[in-house]
Motif scaffolding. Structure first.
Motif, PDB file in Angstrom:
ATOM      1  N   UNK A 202       1.032  -1.669  -0.020  1.00 47.52           N
ATOM      2  CA  UNK A 202       0.239   0.262  -0.458  1.00 47.52           C
ATOM      3  C   UNK A 202       0.597   1.266   0.266  1.00 47.52           C
ATOM      4  N   UNK A 203       2.041   1.397   0.370  1.00 46.96           N
ATOM      5  CA  UNK A 203       3.125   2.098   0.745  1.00 46.96           C
ATOM      6  C   UNK A 203       3.763   2.474  -0.953  1.00 46.96           C
ATOM      7  N   UNK A 204       3.851   1.440  -1.049  1.00 50.32           N
ATOM      8  CA  UNK A 204       4.312   1.949  -2.714  1.00 50.32           C
ATOM      9  C   UNK A 204       3.313   2.366  -3.301  1.00 50.32           C
ATOM     10  N   UNK A 205       2.245   1.812  -3.370  1.00 52.85           N
ATOM     11  CA  UNK A 205       1.393   1.928  -4.156  1.00 52.85           C
ATOM     12  C   UNK A 205       0.891   3.964  -3.996  1.00 52.85           C
ATOM     13  N   UNK A 206       0.839   4.516  -2.365  1.00 50.59           N
ATOM     14  CA  UNK A 206       1.054   5.449  -2.577  1.00 50.59           C
ATOM     15  C   UNK A 206       1.872   6.070  -2.968  1.00 50.59           C
ATOM     16  N   UNK A 207       2.816   5.749  -2.738  1.00 49.96           N
ATOM     17  CA  UNK A 207       4.096   7.066  -3.178  1.00 49.96           C
ATOM     18  C   UNK A 207       3.849   7.052  -4.965  1.00 49.96           C
ATOM     19  N   UNK A 208       3.246   5.753  -5.753  1.00 46.83           N
ATOM     20  CA  UNK A 208       2.997   5.362  -7.218  1.00 46.83           C
ATOM     21  C   UNK A 208       1.915   7.191  -7.508  1.00 46.83           C
ATOM     22  N   UNK A 209       0.951   6.922  -6.563  1.00 44.48           N
ATOM     23  CA  UNK A 209      -0.268   7.212  -7.225  1.00 44.48           C
ATOM     24  C   UNK A 209      -0.002   9.171  -6.957  1.00 44.48           C
ATOM     25  N   UNK A 210       1.242   9.202  -5.324  1.00 42.08           N
ATOM     26  CA  UNK A 210       1.008  11.027  -5.464  1.00 42.08           C
ATOM     27  C   UNK A 210       2.659  10.836  -6.838  1.00 42.08           C
ATOM     28  N   UNK A 211       3.234  10.295  -6.857  1.00 45.09           N
ATOM     29  CA  UNK A 211       3.953  10.929  -8.699  1.00 45.09           C
ATOM     30  C   UNK A 211       3.165  11.066  -9.927  1.00 45.09           C
ATOM     31  N   UNK A 212       1.974   9.790  -9.818  1.00 39.35           N
ATOM     32  CA  UNK A 212       1.009  10.434 -11.433  1.00 39.35           C
ATOM     33  C   UNK A 212       0.410  11.827 -11.396  1.00 39.35           C
ATOM     34  N   UNK A 213      -0.251  12.235  -9.254  1.00 39.24           N
ATOM     35  CA  UNK A 213      -1.243  13.331  -9.018  1.00 39.24           C
ATOM     36  C   UNK A 213      -0.714  14.666  -9.695  1.00 39.24           C
TER      37      UNK A 213
ATOM     38  N   UNK B 299       0.022  15.126 -13.234  1.00 39.03           N
ATOM     39  CA  UNK B 299      -1.444  15.582 -13.786  1.00 39.03           C
ATOM     40  C   UNK B 299      -1.848  16.759 -13.030  1.00 39.03           C
ATOM     41  N   UNK B 300      -0.952  17.418 -12.010  1.00 37.60           N
ATOM     42  CA  UNK B 300      -1.130  18.533 -11.418  1.00 37.60           C
ATOM     43  C   UNK B 300      -0.142  19.632 -12.448  1.00 37.60           C
ATOM     44  N   UNK B 301       1.395  18.806 -13.030  1.00 39.19           N
ATOM     45  CA  UNK B 301       1.474  19.992 -13.710  1.00 39.19           C
ATOM     46  C   UNK B 301       1.031  19.991 -14.788  1.00 39.19           C
ATOM     47  N   UNK B 302       0.060  19.147 -15.925  1.00 38.33           N
ATOM     48  CA  UNK B 302      -0.285  18.987 -16.926  1.00 38.33           C
ATOM     49  C   UNK B 302      -1.841  20.590 -16.820  1.00 38.33           C
TER      50      UNK B 302
ATOM     51  N   UNK C 197      -4.171  18.992 -27.450  1.00 36.93           N
ATOM     52  CA  UNK C 197      -4.277  17.906 -28.287  1.00 36.93           C
ATOM     53  C   UNK C 197      -3.441  16.910 -27.767  1.00 36.93           C
ATOM     54  N   UNK C 198      -2.355  17.756 -27.702  1.00 33.91           N
ATOM     55  CA  UNK C 198      -0.891  17.081 -27.161  1.00 33.91           C
ATOM     56  C   UNK C 198      -1.065  16.441 -25.183  1.00 33.91           C
ATOM     57  N   UNK C 199      -1.521  18.039 -24.566  1.00 32.77           N
ATOM     58  CA  UNK C 199      -1.711  17.893 -23.110  1.00 32.77           C
ATOM     59  C   UNK C 199      -2.752  16.665 -23.228  1.00 32.77           C
ATOM     60  N   UNK C 200      -3.830  16.311 -24.465  1.00 33.99           N
ATOM     61  CA  UNK C 200      -5.163  15.217 -23.659  1.00 33.99           C
ATOM     62  C   UNK C 200      -3.464  13.969 -24.042  1.00 33.99           C
TER      63      UNK C 200
ATOM     64  N   UNK D 236       0.254   9.605 -18.816  1.00 36.64           N
ATOM     65  CA  UNK D 236       0.991   9.753 -17.379  1.00 36.64           C
ATOM     66  C   UNK D 236       0.272   8.538 -16.481  1.00 36.64           C
ATOM     67  N   UNK D 237      -0.721   7.547 -16.905  1.00 38.43           N
ATOM     68  CA  UNK D 237      -1.355   7.068 -16.144  1.00 38.43           C
ATOM     69  C   UNK D 237      -2.833   6.910 -14.922  1.00 38.43           C
ATOM     70  N   UNK D 238      -2.733   5.787 -14.310  1.00 38.62           N
ATOM     71  CA  UNK D 238      -4.071   6.123 -13.310  1.00 38.62           C
ATOM     72  C   UNK D 238      -3.323   6.084 -11.713  1.00 38.62           C
ATOM     73  N   UNK D 239      -3.448   6.861 -11.125  1.00 40.02           N
ATOM     74  CA  UNK D 239      -3.276   7.020  -9.485  1.00 40.02           C
ATOM     75  C   UNK D 239      -4.580   6.297  -8.979  1.00 40.02           C
ATOM     76  N   UNK D 240      -5.438   6.582  -8.026  1.00 41.19           N
ATOM     77  CA  UNK D 240      -6.351   6.895  -7.136  1.00 41.19           C
ATOM     78  C   UNK D 240      -7.021   7.533  -7.380  1.00 41.19           C
TER      79      UNK D 240
END
Length: 841
Positions: free
Chosen positions: A541-552, A555-558, A578-581, A587-591
């Protein structure tokens, strides 16, 4: 087509199927929403059709697509949507009443099974289970359904003894009510087909319950109930069981006989002996008292010679005091012994053998502590108690030995019974507990001897065939534990920098399943394995949470880039959007929840980019304002119509409806306002229609009051006739009430006979039952009998009538019965009638 018109064309009308699907998924255009049904049925692209059906979430359209759509994929997805909507698992599912109606109109076995397994409402699951005929599913739901009443009802629908036996074993620890009901159902099926072993087992249980009354006496109704149950198995019982049952009844009757008058005679004889027997605790005589008094008088003269005598007197007093104290102690012991003997006699008389054993043991202890001989009355009481105790002990030992004999036979029959090893172990455990209880009830005085050896040998022999099963179960549990250890090894082998998120998700799923399946591991290993699994799960769960934070963060930068693009709107903004989309997808899927929130923000920024390219936005906004003003005027006019008490003309409402539909407004607040006004208009119409339908019952009540006033002579005939003729005559039960009024006018009102009181109360109880209100305390048994009769008629397939017809029939019966004997019945009638009318639709 001109270029401005082409550019302003809505996306859901685009020739590009992808654009249409995207518009259906995200746009809120009122015209789009109004055309969703048409798109779901007629669009050329399968993806558009199913997207429209999913957004519309209409059961009728989903069912139509699932049966008649040309594309197999659409049919499959539409059927899944239809099943979700009717089972209530979809967010836009119809109300429960609508789903119940739709279910009753279907004959789809898969639908019924889906609803029976997944519907959140117990009423819907119960209705679906009535359509299910597959025994395997009934078996599964009897174990898994969340409603206890549904589980018990499903047990009664199973008729396969092997399946019922598996159900009872599966539910033995998780649901004791279902397990017990399954056992009772098996016993009922076997008794119904005349199974000798079951009938004999039932006879033994009745013998044991009758013998239990000897130790813990119960109400006489319990004995009569046991005798009635015995009559059903008497013909199948062995002669030994018949003799055992009759012996227990004889002992129970003997234990209830009153005590002989000899106890009172013994008490009187004891009091007489105490009155005539001189006390031996005081050795002083009148002569010694006089001598001491004289010695005291001459003490000054003869002090010296009498010092020795005074010391002797003091020692004598001390000895006498000690003897008096000992005598008092002995008398107290005698009194305590007498009370204990009487307590023992009372316990033996009432059949409380355990209390009798305890009292007898206390009396023996007291007897050993008493040094003096017992009085004659106490000796007689002791002899009587000993005789009765010995008699009851012999009978109890005989009955208990019969029970021990039965336990031995039951244990010896287990090896060939074919029961599950766990069931054999449970029966052995229960028999051992019963054996221990017999020893405890006999106060430790039982000497089973050969029976004891036979019983324990039988227990060992019964468990011997099950050892292989227990060994195999141990091996399976070891195999399960080995699988968990292998899983923990994969946890340890997972690289710290692994990016295979699919494998990580699968590993987490397996860990959760292993935690849920720890009951298949040996109990002594569960704690350690559970701790290790929880530790591994926490690390994942800790590893998945770190990955979700990276995705977040990505996507915040986008989102920031998209918002900057919407603000600046440089040349080439469309290509940049369209490039942003595309980068968003990479970027993948997070939480899930955070992804959805970020997607909403990102999508809003992108929409602003494309929205600024729409040259006709201002003109459309102006049209929207004008449409909103017109809609507000329509709502105000419709609300004015709804404010009145009477329903408006159909033409006025139709005109407003036509004008509203022509606007195609996209304002949700005005749409709700318009719908609320329409609902108020419908409420006015419904209330007036309901009042019109219920007027006949109120008219009957008014005419009945006039009739009762004439019957009780509280009004004149002319006044009653004038009021009667002024009232409408189309009320319920008019014929019976007219006959009563005519009789009252003629001066011969029909008075209720004494035996009509029960009939009138029957009508009142039925009326109160229809109204859903409580009946008085003295009519509760009558109401219960009525409910049982109705249930029996319903189960036998009797025709049911509607509430309105039933109420009219009850009023007709009341009118025909005559005047009530009890004046309070009229008030009770009016209360029940008002409540019943309120329940009518």
């Amino acid at each position: 087509m001109k270029l401005p018109a082409f550019l302003s064309k809505p996306r859901w009308q685009s020739k590009d199927a992808a654009q249409r699907r995207s518009a259906i998924a995200h746009d809120n255009d009122a015209e789009l929403v109004a055309n969703l049904g048409r798109l779901a049925r007629e669009d050329a692209d399968p993806g558009v059709r199913i997207a429209a059906a999913k957004r519309l979430a209409d059961p009728g359209i989903a069912q139509t697509l699932s049966r008649h759509d040309a594309d197999a994929g659409v049919r499959e997805q539409a059927r899944a949507l239809w099943l979700d909507l009717l089972s209530g698992t979809h967010a836009s599912a119809p109300p429960l009443a609508e789903r119940l109606r739709l279910l009753k109109a279907q004959e789809d076995a898969e639908l019924a099974e889906r609803i029976a397994c997944h519907a959140p409402e117990p009423e819907l699951r119960r209705a679906a289970l009535e359509q299910v005929v597959r025994p395997a599913l009934l078996f599964e739901r009897a174990l898994a359904d969340r409603d206890a009443a549904i589980r018990l009802a499903l047990v009664d629908r199973l008729a396969d003894e092997a399946m019922l036996d598996r159900l009872a074993e599966r539910a033995r620890k998780s649901d004791k009510q279902v397990s017990r009901r399954a056992r009772e159902r098996i016993e009922a099926l076997r008794m119904g087909r005349g199974d000798d072993a079951t009938l004999e087992q039932r006879a033994r249980q009745l013998c044991e319950r009758m013998e239990q009354l000897l130790r813990v006496p119960d109400h006489a109704d319990t004995e009569r109930e046991l005798v009635e149950q015995w009559a059903a198995v008497d013909s199948a019982a062995t002669p030994m069981l018949r003799q055992r049952f009759q012996t227990a009844r004889t002992l129970l009757a003997t234990s209830r006989e009153p005590v002989a008058p000899r106890m009172a005679v013994v008490a009187v004889a004891e009091e007489a002996a105490a009155a005539v027997t001189p006390s031996t605790t005081d050795v002083r005589t009148p002569e010694s008292e006089n001598t001491l008094a004289a010695t005291d008088a001459d003490a000054d003269a003869v002090v010296a010679p009498l010092i020795a005598q005074a010391r002797f007197a003091a020692s004598l007093d001390e000895a006498q005091a000690a003897r008096r104290q000992q005598a008092e102690h002995q008398r107290a012991l005698l009194g305590e012994l007498e009370a204990t003997l009487r307590e023992c006699a009372a316990a033996l008389e009432s059949g409380h053998s355990a209390a009798g054993h305890a009292a007898k043991a206390r009396s023996e202890e007291l007897r050993r502590r008493i040094d003096a001989p017992l009085p004659k009355a106490l000796t007689a009481l002791l002899a009587d108690v000993d005789a009765r105790y010995a008699e009851l002990s012999r009978w109890q030992r005989w009955a208990d030995n019969q029970h021990r004999q039965q336990l031995c036979e039951d244990i010896e029959a287990l090896p060939g019974s074919g029961l599950h090893p766990d069931a054999v172990a449970n029966k052995v455990r229960e028999a051992q507990l019963a054996w221990s209880r017999l020893d405890a009830l006999e106060g430790g005085s039982a000497r089973a001897g050969d029976l004891n050896r036979r019983f324990h040998a039988g227990c060992r022999a019964a468990l011997a065939p099950a050892q292989g099963y227990f060994k195999k179960r141990h091996e399976l549990r070891q195999s399960q534990a080995a699988g968990i250890r292998d899983l923990l090894g994969r946890h340890a082998a997972l690289a710290a920098d692994s990016e295979d998120w699919t494998a990580i998700a699968n590993l987490r799923r397996e860990t959760v399943e292993a935690l849920r399946g720890l009951d298949r591991v040996e109990p002594r290993e569960r704690k350690a394995l559970a701790q290790s699994l929880k530790t591994g799960l926490t690390a994942l769960d800790a590893r998945i949470e770190r990955r979700d934070a990276d995705v977040e963060r990505a996507k915040a930068a986008l989102i920031a880039e998209a918002e900057a693009l919407a603000e600046a709107l440089p040349r080439g903004a469309v290509a940049a959007a369209r490039e942003l989309q595309q980068r968003w997808q990479r970027a993948g899927n997070g939480r899930r929840t955070r992804d959805q929130a970020q997607w909403t923000t990102f999508r809003a920024a992108i929409d602003r980019v494309f929205g600024k390219l729409d040259a006709e936005r201002a003109e459309r906004s102006a049209r929207d304002v004008e449409s909103r003003q017109q809609a507000e005027a329509i709502c105000a006019e419709l609300e004015a119509l709804a404010a009145g008490d009477a329903p408006p003309e159909r033409g006025a409402v139709g005109r407003l409806q036509t004008a509203w539909d022509a606007l195609r407004l996209r304002d949700d607040a005005l749409a709700r306002r318009y719908a609320d006004a329409q609902e108020r208009l419908r409420d006015i119409a419904r209330r007036q229609d309901r009042a019109r339908r219920h007027a006949r019952y109120h008219a009957w009540l008014e005419r009945y009051r006039v009739c009762r006033a004439l019957e009780t002579a509280t009004t004149t005939v002319d006044a009653a006739r004038e009021r009667w003729l002024a009232m409408p005559s189309d009320d319920a039960a008019a014929a019976g009430l007219q006959a009563r009024f005519d009789a009252a006018q003629a001066g011969t009102p029909a008075q209720a006979a004494a035996d009509l009181g029960d009939a009138q109360r029957d009508v009142l109880v039925e009326l109160e039952l229809l109204a859903g209100i409580d009946s008085p305390a003295d009519d509760r048994e009558r109401r219960r009998s009525l409910q049982i009769g109705r249930l029996s008629a319903r189960m036998s397939g009797g025709a049911a009538i509607g509430p309105a017809e039933e109420l009219a029939a009850l009023l007709q019966r009341w009118s025909e019965l005559g005047a009530p004997c009890d004046a309070g019945l009229d008030a009770r009638l009016e209360r029940a009638l008002a409540a019943a009318v309120d329940t009518l639709p």
